[in-house]
Scaffold this motif. Structure first.
Motif, PDB file in Angstrom:
ATOM      1  N   ASP A  11      46.947   3.933   2.764  1.00 50.48           N
ATOM      2  CA  ASP A  11      47.321   3.142   1.593  1.00 50.48           C
ATOM      3  C   ASP A  11      46.458   3.417   0.366  1.00 50.48           C
ATOM      4  OD1 ASP A  11      44.999   1.919   2.525  1.00 50.48           O
ATOM      5  OD2 ASP A  11      45.781  -0.122   2.445  1.00 50.48           O
ATOM      6  N   PHE A  12      45.220   3.859   0.559  1.00 47.71           N
ATOM      7  CA  PHE A  12      44.262   3.947  -0.547  1.00 47.71           C
ATOM      8  C   PHE A  12      44.717   4.886  -1.665  1.00 47.71           C
ATOM      9  CE2 PHE A  12      40.413   4.834  -2.859  1.00 47.71           C
ATOM     10  CZ  PHE A  12      39.688   3.655  -2.804  1.00 47.71           C
ATOM     11  N   PRO A  13      45.071   6.147  -1.377  1.00 52.41           N
ATOM     12  CA  PRO A  13      45.481   7.021  -2.491  1.00 52.41           C
ATOM     13  C   PRO A  13      46.779   6.590  -3.154  1.00 52.41           C
ATOM     14  CG  PRO A  13      45.795   8.134  -0.393  1.00 52.41           C
ATOM     15  CD  PRO A  13      45.029   6.883  -0.100  1.00 52.41           C
ATOM     16  N   HIS A  14      47.640   5.909  -2.419  1.00 54.85           N
ATOM     17  CA  HIS A  14      48.901   5.461  -3.005  1.00 54.85           C
ATOM     18  C   HIS A  14      48.716   4.265  -3.939  1.00 54.85           C
ATOM     19  CE1 HIS A  14      51.227   8.128  -0.496  1.00 54.85           C
ATOM     20  NE2 HIS A  14      50.765   7.583   0.613  1.00 54.85           N
ATOM     21  N   GLU A  29      45.396   2.287  -4.659  1.00 58.91           N
ATOM     22  CA  GLU A  29      44.161   1.786  -5.260  1.00 58.91           C
ATOM     23  C   GLU A  29      43.841   2.487  -6.578  1.00 58.91           C
ATOM     24  OE1 GLU A  29      40.825  -1.001  -4.782  1.00 58.91           O
ATOM     25  OE2 GLU A  29      42.988  -0.847  -4.458  1.00 58.91           O
ATOM     26  N   TYR A  30      43.689   1.711  -7.622  1.00 56.31           N
ATOM     27  CA  TYR A  30      43.269   2.219  -8.931  1.00 56.31           C
ATOM     28  C   TYR A  30      41.745   2.256  -8.969  1.00 56.31           C
ATOM     29  CZ  TYR A  30      42.383   2.422 -13.942  1.00 56.31           C
ATOM     30  OH  TYR A  30      41.923   2.776 -15.185  1.00 56.31           O
ATOM     31  N   MET A  31      41.177   3.439  -9.300  1.00 52.82           N
ATOM     32  CA  MET A  31      39.719   3.596  -9.330  1.00 52.82           C
ATOM     33  C   MET A  31      39.285   4.359 -10.581  1.00 52.82           C
ATOM     34  SD  MET A  31      38.283   2.237  -6.577  1.00 52.82           S
ATOM     35  CE  MET A  31      36.699   3.058  -6.577  1.00 52.82           C
ATOM     36  N   ARG A  32      38.271   3.839 -11.260  1.00 51.86           N
ATOM     37  CA  ARG A  32      37.563   4.584 -12.291  1.00 51.86           C
ATOM     38  C   ARG A  32      36.194   4.928 -11.713  1.00 51.86           C
ATOM     39  NH1 ARG A  32      37.871   0.610 -17.339  1.00 51.86           N
ATOM     40  NH2 ARG A  32      37.505  -0.862 -15.636  1.00 51.86           N
ATOM     41  N   ASN A  33      36.000   6.184 -11.335  1.00 52.29           N
ATOM     42  CA  ASN A  33      34.802   6.595 -10.632  1.00 52.29           C
ATOM     43  C   ASN A  33      33.649   6.875 -11.583  1.00 52.29           C
ATOM     44  OD1 ASN A  33      35.927   6.576  -7.931  1.00 52.29           O
ATOM     45  ND2 ASN A  33      37.187   8.295  -8.613  1.00 52.29           N
ATOM     46  N   TYR A  82      48.717   4.976  11.191  1.00 49.52           N
ATOM     47  CA  TYR A  82      48.699   4.548   9.792  1.00 49.52           C
ATOM     48  C   TYR A  82      47.314   3.980   9.471  1.00 49.52           C
ATOM     49  CZ  TYR A  82      53.839   4.638  10.103  1.00 49.52           C
ATOM     50  OH  TYR A  82      55.158   5.016  10.288  1.00 49.52           O
ATOM     51  N   THR A  83      46.868   4.192   8.237  1.00 51.77           N
ATOM     52  CA  THR A  83      45.564   3.705   7.813  1.00 51.77           C
ATOM     53  C   THR A  83      45.719   2.767   6.617  1.00 51.77           C
ATOM     54  OG1 THR A  83      44.515   5.765   8.525  1.00 51.77           O
ATOM     55  CG2 THR A  83      43.264   4.360   7.035  1.00 51.77           C
ATOM     56  N   PHE A  84      45.131   1.579   6.741  1.00 51.00           N
ATOM     57  CA  PHE A  84      45.153   0.595   5.663  1.00 51.00           C
ATOM     58  C   PHE A  84      43.734   0.102   5.391  1.00 51.00           C
ATOM     59  CE2 PHE A  84      49.145   0.214   8.072  1.00 51.00           C
ATOM     60  CZ  PHE A  84      50.075   0.486   7.069  1.00 51.00           C
ATOM     61  N   HIS A  85      43.542  -0.458   4.218  1.00 50.28           N
ATOM     62  CA  HIS A  85      42.279  -1.079   3.832  1.00 50.28           C
ATOM     63  C   HIS A  85      42.593  -2.519   3.445  1.00 50.28           C
ATOM     64  CE1 HIS A  85      41.669   3.230   3.352  1.00 50.28           C
ATOM     65  NE2 HIS A  85      40.369   3.029   3.431  1.00 50.28           N
ATOM     66  N   PRO A  86      41.936  -3.500   4.035  1.00 53.51           N
ATOM     67  CA  PRO A  86      42.294  -4.893   3.742  1.00 53.51           C
ATOM     68  C   PRO A  86      42.338  -5.231   2.260  1.00 53.51           C
ATOM     69  CG  PRO A  86      40.884  -4.827   5.659  1.00 53.51           C
ATOM     70  CD  PRO A  86      40.930  -3.412   5.131  1.00 53.51           C
ATOM     71  N   HIS A  87      41.368  -4.744   1.494  1.00 51.20           N
ATOM     72  CA  HIS A  87      41.344  -5.116   0.076  1.00 51.20           C
ATOM     73  C   HIS A  87      42.420  -4.387  -0.729  1.00 51.20           C
ATOM     74  CE1 HIS A  87      38.973  -1.376  -0.194  1.00 51.20           C
ATOM     75  NE2 HIS A  87      39.203  -1.379  -1.496  1.00 51.20           N
ATOM     76  N   VAL A  88      43.065  -3.381  -0.110  1.00 48.91           N
ATOM     77  CA  VAL A  88      44.151  -2.660  -0.777  1.00 48.91           C
ATOM     78  C   VAL A  88      45.508  -3.201  -0.335  1.00 48.91           C
ATOM     79  CG1 VAL A  88      45.225  -0.402  -1.142  1.00 48.91           C
ATOM     80  CG2 VAL A  88      42.723  -0.581  -0.965  1.00 48.91           C
ATOM     81  N   ILE A  89      45.745  -3.216   0.965  1.00 45.37           N
ATOM     82  CA  ILE A  89      47.047  -3.645   1.484  1.00 45.37           C
ATOM     83  C   ILE A  89      47.246  -5.149   1.305  1.00 45.37           C
ATOM     84  CG2 ILE A  89      46.357  -4.179   3.875  1.00 45.37           C
ATOM     85  CD1 ILE A  89      49.495  -2.203   2.752  1.00 45.37           C
ATOM     86  N   GLY A  90      46.156  -5.875   1.037  1.00 44.19           N
ATOM     87  CA  GLY A  90      46.219  -7.330   1.030  1.00 44.19           C
ATOM     88  C   GLY A  90      46.909  -7.971  -0.154  1.00 44.19           C
ATOM     89  N   ARG A  91      47.221  -7.212  -1.214  1.00 42.65           N
ATOM     90  CA  ARG A  91      47.959  -7.793  -2.335  1.00 42.65           C
ATOM     91  C   ARG A  91      49.371  -8.166  -1.891  1.00 42.65           C
ATOM     92  NH1 ARG A  91      44.362  -9.686  -5.943  1.00 42.65           N
ATOM     93  NH2 ARG A  91      42.566  -8.270  -5.885  1.00 42.65           N
ATOM     94  N   GLY A  92      49.900  -9.226  -2.488  1.00 49.53           N
ATOM     95  CA  GLY A  92      51.127  -9.844  -1.983  1.00 49.53           C
ATOM     96  C   GLY A  92      52.277  -8.889  -1.737  1.00 49.53           C
ATOM     97  N   HIS A  93      52.612  -8.057  -2.723  1.00 45.42           N
ATOM     98  CA  HIS A  93      53.776  -7.181  -2.557  1.00 45.42           C
ATOM     99  C   HIS A  93      53.520  -6.127  -1.488  1.00 45.42           C
ATOM    100  CE1 HIS A  93      51.182  -5.042  -5.394  1.00 45.42           C
ATOM    101  NE2 HIS A  93      51.881  -3.949  -5.216  1.00 45.42           N
ATOM    102  N   ARG A  94      52.242  -5.768  -1.274  1.00 45.38           N
ATOM    103  CA  ARG A  94      51.925  -4.774  -0.239  1.00 45.38           C
ATOM    104  C   ARG A  94      51.918  -5.417   1.147  1.00 45.38           C
ATOM    105  NH1 ARG A  94      46.926  -2.681  -3.835  1.00 45.38           N
ATOM    106  NH2 ARG A  94      48.144  -1.950  -5.629  1.00 45.38           N
ATOM    107  N   MET A  95      51.485  -6.666   1.235  1.00 48.46           N
ATOM    108  CA  MET A  95      51.590  -7.367   2.514  1.00 48.46           C
ATOM    109  C   MET A  95      53.055  -7.507   2.925  1.00 48.46           C
ATOM    110  SD  MET A  95      48.651  -8.215   3.945  1.00 48.46           S
ATOM    111  CE  MET A  95      48.861  -9.721   4.891  1.00 48.46           C
ATOM    112  N   MET A  96      53.906  -7.763   1.955  1.00 41.71           N
ATOM    113  CA  MET A  96      55.334  -7.839   2.266  1.00 41.71           C
ATOM    114  C   MET A  96      55.867  -6.478   2.696  1.00 41.71           C
ATOM    115  SD  MET A  96      56.557 -10.398  -0.800  1.00 41.71           S
ATOM    116  CE  MET A  96      58.239 -10.574  -0.203  1.00 41.71           C
ATOM    117  N   MET A  97      55.362  -5.409   2.082  1.00 41.24           N
ATOM    118  CA  MET A  97      55.726  -4.058   2.510  1.00 41.24           C
ATOM    119  C   MET A  97      55.268  -3.796   3.937  1.00 41.24           C
ATOM    120  SD  MET A  97      54.159  -0.369   1.630  1.00 41.24           S
ATOM    121  CE  MET A  97      53.177  -0.543   3.119  1.00 41.24           C
ATOM    122  N   LEU A  98      54.033  -4.205   4.267  1.00 45.69           N
ATOM    123  CA  LEU A  98      53.502  -3.996   5.611  1.00 45.69           C
ATOM    124  C   LEU A  98      54.367  -4.721   6.645  1.00 45.69           C
ATOM    125  CD1 LEU A  98      51.379  -2.960   7.587  1.00 45.69           C
ATOM    126  CD2 LEU A  98      49.942  -4.931   6.975  1.00 45.69           C
TER     127      LEU A  98
END
Length: 285
Positions: free
Chosen positions: A186-189, A191-195, A233-249
């Motif tokens: 889920d992370f590359p799809h 998560e928005y990151m400014r490194n 499948y690989t997920f990250h709680p702080h990424v997949i945990g947003r509402g629309h993504r939890m519904m996707m999961l």
């Protein structure tokens, strides 16, 4: 009908992934801490469908916020190794990497009562020493490599990789590789990151589009591996945990279940893979 195993795995990085990148501002910390909101929801979702998952959890997460870890430990999900910090093994000396493995395993034993059976490298980048050290410390499987999609294999040690010479494969080891893919993470799809180096990871993909990719990988497994396959499948709680993504999961779980998926922890799937290999070898004798 074939046996098609799905492993739902969660890399519970908490703050460690941000700290390893040098991101320690209050905003960065809060992004990591969001998983404490999500974990009870994830545990409840998995319970609703009677699924046991595997949580790859750094020792830093366990020791910093055990209250975030215990909901899945106490409900029987697998707790696996993800380093102590979230530093890449390939950036560490052999001594530093071994310290990460030992310290992380001690954290896991304190909260679960046993050492980890499985390991996943932070950012999926093993060092030349990783396989040797994992075997030394009792790890039975790794989930950091990408040499297959629907089957396990034995990890190699001692590959010779030189720019102007043919590649030479090393020897197989007893370490079972349970492969992964960035396309099923889920992370590359999302998560928005400014490194800190100025690069931007855009993320923020439409969840329904990602869902179709995730489902199609399972469907393809049933077609090309009609008898047996394992998909992780690989997920990250702080990424997949947003509402629309939890519904996707949840939609993903429903569609995989309708397609005949057998949900297992990584350790359980490894056990079934080994049993099938042993039965095939015995039948060939």
């Amino acid at each position: 009908m074939g046996r098609h195993i799905v492993c739902l795995t969660f890399d519970h990085d908490h703050l460690s992934g941000f700290i390893a990148r040098g991101l320690t501002s209050p905003t960065a910390v809060s992004r990591g801490e969001y998983d404490m909101v999500v974990i009870p929801r994830l545990v409840a979702l998995l319970a609703r469908y009677d699924i046991k998952a595997t949580f790859f959890t750094p020792g830093h997460t366990i020791d910093s916020s055990p209250q975030a870890v215990m909901p899945y430990v106490e409900t029987g999900h697998e707790l696996a190794h993800h380093g102590w910090t979230h530093r890449l093994p390939v950036t560490l000396s052999r001594e530093e990497e071994e310290e990460e493995i030992v310290r992380g395993n001690d954290s896991i034993r304190r909260v679960s009562g046993r050492y980890a059976r499985g390991y996943r490298s932070p950012a999926w980048d093993l060092s030349p020493h990783s396989i040797e050290l994992l075997l030394k410390h009792g790890i039975q499987y790794d989930s950091s490599l990408m040499g297959h999609d629907y089957d396990c294999y034995y990890a190699r040690q001692g590959d010779v990789v030189e720019l102007k010479e043919p590649f030479v494969r090393g020897r197989e080891t007893p370490l079972i590789e349970m492969p992964i893919s960035w396309s099923l993470d889920d992370f590359p799809h999302f998560e928005y990151m400014r490194n800190p180096n100025g690069s931007i990871q855009a993320g923020l993909m439409n969840a329904n589009a990602v869902l179709e990719n995730f489902v199609d990988d399972f469907t393809y497994m049933t077609e090309v591996c009609p008898d047996f396959g394992i998909l992780t499948y690989t997920f990250h709680p702080h990424v997949i945990g947003r509402g629309h993504r939890m519904m996707m999961l949840e939609r993903l779980i429903k569609r995989l279940a309708a397609g005949g998926a057998a949900f297992m922890t990584m350790e359980q799937a490894m056990g079934e893979w080994l049993a099938r290999r042993q039965a095939a070898a015995k039948a060939a004798d």
